[in-house]
Design a protein around this motif. Structure first.
Motif, PDB file in Angstrom:
ATOM      1  N   CYS A  56     -10.063  -1.652  -2.785  1.00 48.18           N
ATOM      2  CA  CYS A  56      -8.689  -2.440  -2.823  1.00 48.18           C
ATOM      3  C   CYS A  56      -7.973  -1.936  -1.520  1.00 48.18           C
ATOM      4  N   ASP A  57      -6.423  -2.130  -1.667  1.00 51.55           N
ATOM      5  CA  ASP A  57      -5.935  -2.156  -0.421  1.00 51.55           C
ATOM      6  C   ASP A  57      -5.828  -0.792   0.441  1.00 51.55           C
TER       7      ASP A  57
ATOM      8  N   THR B  23      -2.827  -7.605  -7.255  1.00 57.64           N
ATOM      9  CA  THR B  23      -3.733  -6.890  -6.625  1.00 57.64           C
ATOM     10  C   THR B  23      -3.508  -5.566  -5.860  1.00 57.64           C
TER      11      THR B  23
ATOM     12  N   ASN C 206      -2.351  -5.673  -2.863  1.00 58.83           N
ATOM     13  CA  ASN C 206      -2.427  -5.720  -1.406  1.00 58.83           C
ATOM     14  C   ASN C 206      -1.057  -5.660  -0.591  1.00 58.83           C
TER      15      ASN C 206
ATOM     16  N   GLY D  58      -6.247  -9.405   3.637  1.00 56.95           N
ATOM     17  CA  GLY D  58      -6.345  -8.111   4.302  1.00 56.95           C
ATOM     18  C   GLY D  58      -5.437  -8.096   5.469  1.00 56.95           C
TER      19      GLY D  58
ATOM     20  N   TRP E  12     -10.270  -5.295   3.430  1.00 55.80           N
ATOM     21  CA  TRP E  12      -9.425  -4.313   4.352  1.00 55.80           C
ATOM     22  C   TRP E  12     -10.417  -3.300   5.292  1.00 55.80           C
TER      23      TRP E  12
END
Length: 475
Positions: A258-259, A410, A412, A419, A447
């Motif tokens: 994830c982020d 998300t 994000n 990303g 990312w």
């Protein structure tokens, strides 16, 4: 092994996390994926509103040719792809003020198509396209320090051709050609535009479900609708995750799919070993976000067979105007895609589904909560009439997704579509690779700075799994 102890816990069931999990489970590691949403896939999901089917952010798959990267992963994981996809050819159509250009699965046909419209650049088109399609990756990597625009200028003088080739990269990398790494631009053409048009029967969600089901068949476990709040750290090592309800689930390794900002500023905040990464993140720029307008319409799209492809509309050849208009949300380019045109089984009660989408900056919540989103939606509808006559008369359902929507779905950073921005300076930065300075903590997905799109995140998921399997002595 005690209850709730795993070899690997993966945070996030996007494509990168799913591919990583499948390889780990296949190798015999007890693997858990924890996903905050109610379905797997991340951006690669579908949804239904008032009986109309839509794909959320990903609208087609690529790299499923015999030797394609995504096809390779499916074969190695035992995922059956035969009769699971519709293959549309042409896969993409560029609509300009003068003409329509097709991207075919046959590269020779695509080259001839471009040469037909740009005969003054016939030789350069042949050389450039074949370089992108067939050169060893090691040779293309030598272009990483250039921008894609610099690379284009080394081949072409026709400004219209350069704009067309540049705008496609803007749409698919979330960054203008003047800023994106030439390697990323080449990779997108090679793996997406030269080998695109694969649509999962039943919608984009079907592909994510294929991966999730295979992961579970290999012995993996997925927990949906569950939020991770922290990564558990003991003695300088990641050793599990802490859920929103306070429950600790232990593991030997943790993979964050994830982020990156969330991973290092929220999940692992306070770890001295991660200060270098956090300092880098503070100056790194994300890619642009996306504005999507989902429409249910009564017009029979069988009358517009081109919508089996992704249609890219360019209203001007002035590349500076295109980018300036984007920054100000007065977009001069956008994409039209339709799930019901690609797969007629998704057509319900004669209501077709289309999506009009375009890159936009994040702005903020107050901007998108105001009149801006309706103004941009109306603009895209007006511009779409060049391809779908009298579109506004056929609309019976309208749904708008802004960068705030993408962020909520998300987490994000700034609703980034891809990303980190893949600039020559940022792309492939070793400080944001899959293996982090914190022992037993790994990254996967957009990312980690390994280009854009589903094929790239799938490739990253594979690479992350290989790193862990090597540490376990299984390779």
């Amino acid at each position: 092994m005690k209850k709730d102890e795993y070899d690997v816990i993966i945070i996030g069931a996007g494509i990168g996390g799913l591919v990583c999990g499948c390889y780990l489970a296949k190798a015999g590691l007890k693997t858990l994926i924890v996903e905050k949403n109610a379905k797997p896939g991340g951006y690669c999901t579908s949804f239904k509103r008032k009986g109309v089917n839509f794909d959320a952010c990903v609208h087609v798959l690529s790299s499923l040719r015999k030797r394609g990267r995504l096809n390779k992963f499916c074969e190695e994981l035992g995922i059956e792809t035969r009769n699971k996809f519709k293959v549309h050819d042409p896969s993409d159509i560029v609509v300009t003020p003068e003409f329509k250009i097709n991207f075919f699965h046959d590269l020779d046909k695509t080259i001839q198509e471009f040469q037909k419209y740009f005969p003054n650049q016939k030789k350069e088109i042949d050389i450039f396209f074949r370089f992108m399609a067939f050169s060893p990756i090691s040779l293309i990597l030598q272009q990483r320090s250039k921008t894609f625009e610099e690379m284009l200028s080394g081949y072409f003088t026709d400004s219209r051709l350069k704009t067309i080739l540049s705008v496609l990269i803007l749409s698919l990398a979330g960054l203008p050609a003047t800023e994106v790494s030439a390697f990323v631009g080449c990779f997108i053409y090679r793996e997406f535009l030269f080998d695109g048009g694969y649509y999962p029967i039943g919608g984009i969600q079907s592909f994510s479900d294929l991966l999730a089901n295979r992961f579970e068949a290999l012995g993996g476990i997925i927990i949906l609708s569950t939020l991770v709040k922290k990564i558990s750290i003991a003695n300088g090592k990641a050793d599990g995750v802490i859920l929103a309800d306070g429950k600790l689930i232990s593991s030997k390794y943790v993979v964050s799919a994830c982020d990156a900002r969330q991973t290092f500023f929220e999940f692992t905040n306070g770890e001295v070993s991660l200060e270098r990464i956090k300092n880098k993140i503070n100056i790194f720029l994300p890619s642009l976000s996306v504005f999507s307008l989902y429409l249910g319409i009564t017009k029979n799209l069988n009358e517009i067979p081109e919508l089996k492809a992704n249609v890219w509309v360019i209203a001007t050849y002035d590349i500076q105007k295109i980018y300036h208009s984007l920054i100000n949300c007065q977009n001069e380019h956008f994409a039209i895609t339709s799930s019901s045109a690609k797969d007629r089984s998704l057509l319900i009660n004669d209501t077709e589904s289309i999506c009009l989408c375009t890159n936009v900056p994040f702005k903020d919540t107050s901007y998108w909560d105001g009149a801006a989103k309706e103004l941009l939606a109306d603009r895209l509808i007006r511009m779409s009439k060049v391809f779908i006559p009298e579109l506004e008369k056929h609309i019976i359902l309208k749904i708008i997704a802004t960068p705030i929507t993408l962020y909520k779905w998300t987490y994000n950073y700034r609703g980034a579509a891809y990303g980190w921005a893949s600039t020559p300076k940022q792309f492939g930065d070793p400080d944001l690779s899959q293996k982090t300075p914190l022992d037993n903590l790994f990254l996967t997905g957009h990312w980690t700075n390994q280009s854009s799109g589903i094929t790239s995140v799938a490739n990253c998921g594979y690479d992350t799994a290989i790193l862990i399997l090597r540490e376990e002595g299984k390779l």
